[in-house]
Design an enzyme around this catalytic site. Structure first.
Site, PDB file in Angstrom:
ATOM      1  N   PHE A   1      -4.998  -9.271  -2.666  1.00  0.00           N
ATOM      2  CA  PHE A   1      -4.191  -8.300  -1.932  1.00  0.00           C
ATOM      3  C   PHE A   1      -4.461  -6.926  -2.527  1.00  0.00           C
ATOM      4  CE2 PHE A   1      -0.716  -5.539  -0.886  1.00  0.00           C
ATOM      5  CZ  PHE A   1      -0.568  -5.781   0.461  1.00  0.00           C
TER       6      PHE A   1
ATOM      7  N   ASP B   1      -7.731  -3.911 -10.084  1.00  0.00           N
ATOM      8  CA  ASP B   1      -6.532  -3.460  -9.370  1.00  0.00           C
ATOM      9  C   ASP B   1      -5.297  -3.907 -10.161  1.00  0.00           C
ATOM     10  OD1 ASP B   1      -4.321  -3.114  -7.746  1.00  0.00           O
ATOM     11  OD2 ASP B   1      -5.295  -3.849  -5.916  1.00  0.00           O
TER      12      ASP B   1
ATOM     13  N   LYS C   1       2.498   1.622  -7.751  1.00  0.00           N
ATOM     14  CA  LYS C   1       3.823   1.002  -7.907  1.00  0.00           C
ATOM     15  C   LYS C   1       4.630   1.606  -9.057  1.00  0.00           C
ATOM     16  CE  LYS C   1       3.216  -2.891  -4.983  1.00  0.00           C
ATOM     17  NZ  LYS C   1       2.145  -3.826  -4.763  1.00  0.00           N
TER      18      LYS C   1
HETATM   19  C1  LIG Z   1       1.159  -3.480  -3.652  1.00  0.00           C
HETATM   20  C2  LIG Z   1      -0.281  -3.622  -3.971  1.00  0.00           C
HETATM   21  C3  LIG Z   1      -1.256  -2.803  -3.363  1.00  0.00           C
HETATM   22  C4  LIG Z   1      -0.932  -1.818  -2.273  1.00  0.00           C
HETATM   23  O1  LIG Z   1      -0.042  -0.834  -2.661  1.00  0.00           O
HETATM   24  P1  LIG Z   1       0.757   0.004  -1.523  1.00  0.00           P
HETATM   25  O2  LIG Z   1       1.478   1.059  -2.318  1.00  0.00           O
HETATM   26  O3  LIG Z   1       1.672  -0.936  -0.814  1.00  0.00           O
HETATM   27  O4  LIG Z   1      -0.276   0.586  -0.616  1.00  0.00           O
HETATM   28  C5  LIG Z   1      -2.564  -2.956  -3.775  1.00  0.00           C
HETATM   29  N1  LIG Z   1      -2.909  -3.851  -4.710  1.00  0.00           N
HETATM   30  C6  LIG Z   1      -2.010  -4.652  -5.323  1.00  0.00           C
HETATM   31  C7  LIG Z   1      -2.462  -5.613  -6.368  1.00  0.00           C
HETATM   32  C8  LIG Z   1      -0.677  -4.582  -4.962  1.00  0.00           C
HETATM   33  O5  LIG Z   1       0.213  -5.419  -5.527  1.00  0.00           O
END
Ligand SMILES: *Cc1c(COP(=O)(O)O)cnc(C)c1O
Length: 398
Positions: A138, A223, A252
């Protein structure tokens, strides 16, 4: 039906399926609904609220800055962006940072940097650069990023997707080596797959990936939007494998639970492929976001979030494992990023979340079978004990 729920149902796109609770106040690990009923937050807004709701130091930094200056765009310099990015580079060991707002934008930034690096530095022929990602990943919701997804629902109806993207099995370093070609620009990976159900790869996986990427001159993009800033018991989850990625993506919790703040960090070699006009964001790195982001980093460091998450995560997970419940098939995670898997023949994760909500604990399922327990990192051991007692009652009633 509650009028606020009805209103959202009428006027908001139906792209989420919230639990039926209407929240109006938050503080620390707690949330209150409009009737004043108090809940314990085990969601932390998908780890965006690691600092807890309305952390006093962050609210104070926000108030102080908002009395001075908020948004100027990057057409000008500010007295807040430099100090924020210097701190981010210092704690990540990276040379430069490119500030954005949401996680998806920072991921897009990483992919753009990797492609341009491939053409300018690695020498990949024009428009041939390839990006490799993992099944079950994700990384966000833009068209390019869902083009990297292996989840049918994320993709269905949104094509066509950009070319040069492929996925391989997660937690399988050999699959990475086999997928790399002379045109591979980058491999993007989460240290723990959060949205896929808190999937923890075997120890040493990232270290092996780093070695393979180095050997083939491929950028390793990690990520850590969800796993970063202490959540898993380390400042960054890739520290468990003792690696420094070629590119790191944060978001986040970087905004302290107050604002959307994200960034891509990398070496000069990679970041310097960007020249003025190549890429940008109107709000990215604005003084308000930078002031809050810097204080968010300071709090993570001074309050020892990684150490807290490691200690309390082990304690919480041990407590969850002790609960006797036939429907539970697995308890896993690292630090305070914990997933409990349920046997779908016995109960859905959604039903478990609804039962927890009845007892004042808020969480949300990921996929149909996993309930996440990821409280703000300011939670105390006593509060975990209180939550465990309730969780035990709920699980035992299943
Ligand atoms: C939440 C998340 C995203 C996307 O972040 P948004 O602020 O919702 O665009 C990307 N990568 C990971 C691992 C995430 O948990």
């Amino acid at each position: 039906m509650n009028k606020f729920i009805a209103q959202e149902e009428q006027f908001c796109a139906h792209n989420y399926e919230p639990l039926p609770v209407v929240l109006s106040r938050g503080r620390g690990i707690h949330l209150w609904d409009e009737q004043g009923r108090r809940y314990t937050d085990m969601m932390s807004a998908y780890s965006a609220v690691s600092h807890g709701h309305l952390h006093p130091r962050l609210v104070s930094a926000l108030n102080k800055q908002i009395a001075q200056l908020a948004v100027i765009s990057r057409a000008f310099y500010s007295d807040k962006l430099g100090p924020f990015l210097e701190k981010a580079c210092e704690i990540t060991g990276q040379d430069r940072a490119l500030p954005m707002n949401t996680g998806a934008e920072a991921v897009e930034t990483a992919l753009k940097a990797a492609r341009k690096w491939a053409y300018q530095v690695k020498g990949v022929p024009k428009n041939k650069a390839e990006i490799i990602a993992c099944e079950g990943n994700f990384h966000g919701r833009t068209i390019a990023i869902v083009g990297l997804s292996s989840e049918d629902q994320y993709r269905e109806g949104f094509g066509p997707f950009p070319g040069g993207l492929k996925t391989i099995a997660f937690a399988d370093a050999d699959a990475l080596e086999q997928a790399i070609t002379p045109n591979t620009a980058a491999f993007i990976v989460e240290p723990i797959q959060g949205e896929n159900g808190i999937i923890v790869p075997p120890e040493g996986y990232l270290a092996k990936c780093a070695e393979i990427c180095k050997k083939h001159n491929v950028l390793l993009l990690v990520d850590e939007i969800q796993t970063g800033l202490g959540r898993t018991g380390r400042m960054f989850a890739c520290e468990y494998d003792n690696i420094k990625p070629d590119g790191l993506i944060l978001g986040k919790a970087l905004g302290g639970g107050l604002l959307p703040v994200s960034m891509f960090l990398s070496s000069r070699e990679v970041m310097d492929v960007f020249t003025p006009g190549d890429h940008g964001s109107t709000f990215g790195g604005n003084p308000l976001a930078a002031a809050v982001g810097l204080e968010a980093l300071n709090v993570v460091i001074e309050k020892q979030f990684p150490q807290q998450a490691e200690k309390l995560g082990e304690y919480f997970m041990a407590g969850l494992r002790e609960i006797k419940c036939d429907a539970v098939t697995d308890v896993r995670g690292k630090g305070l990023l914990i997933g409990v898997e349920f046997d779908p023949e016995k109960i859905t994760a959604r039903q478990v979340c609804e039962a927890l909500m009845q007892k004042n604990i808020l969480s949300k399922e990921t996929h149909d079978t996993v309930v996440r327990f990821a409280p703000p990192l300011v939670i105390t051991q006593q509060e975990i004990d209180e939550a465990l007692a309730i969780i035990q009652n709920v699980f035992e009633a299943i």
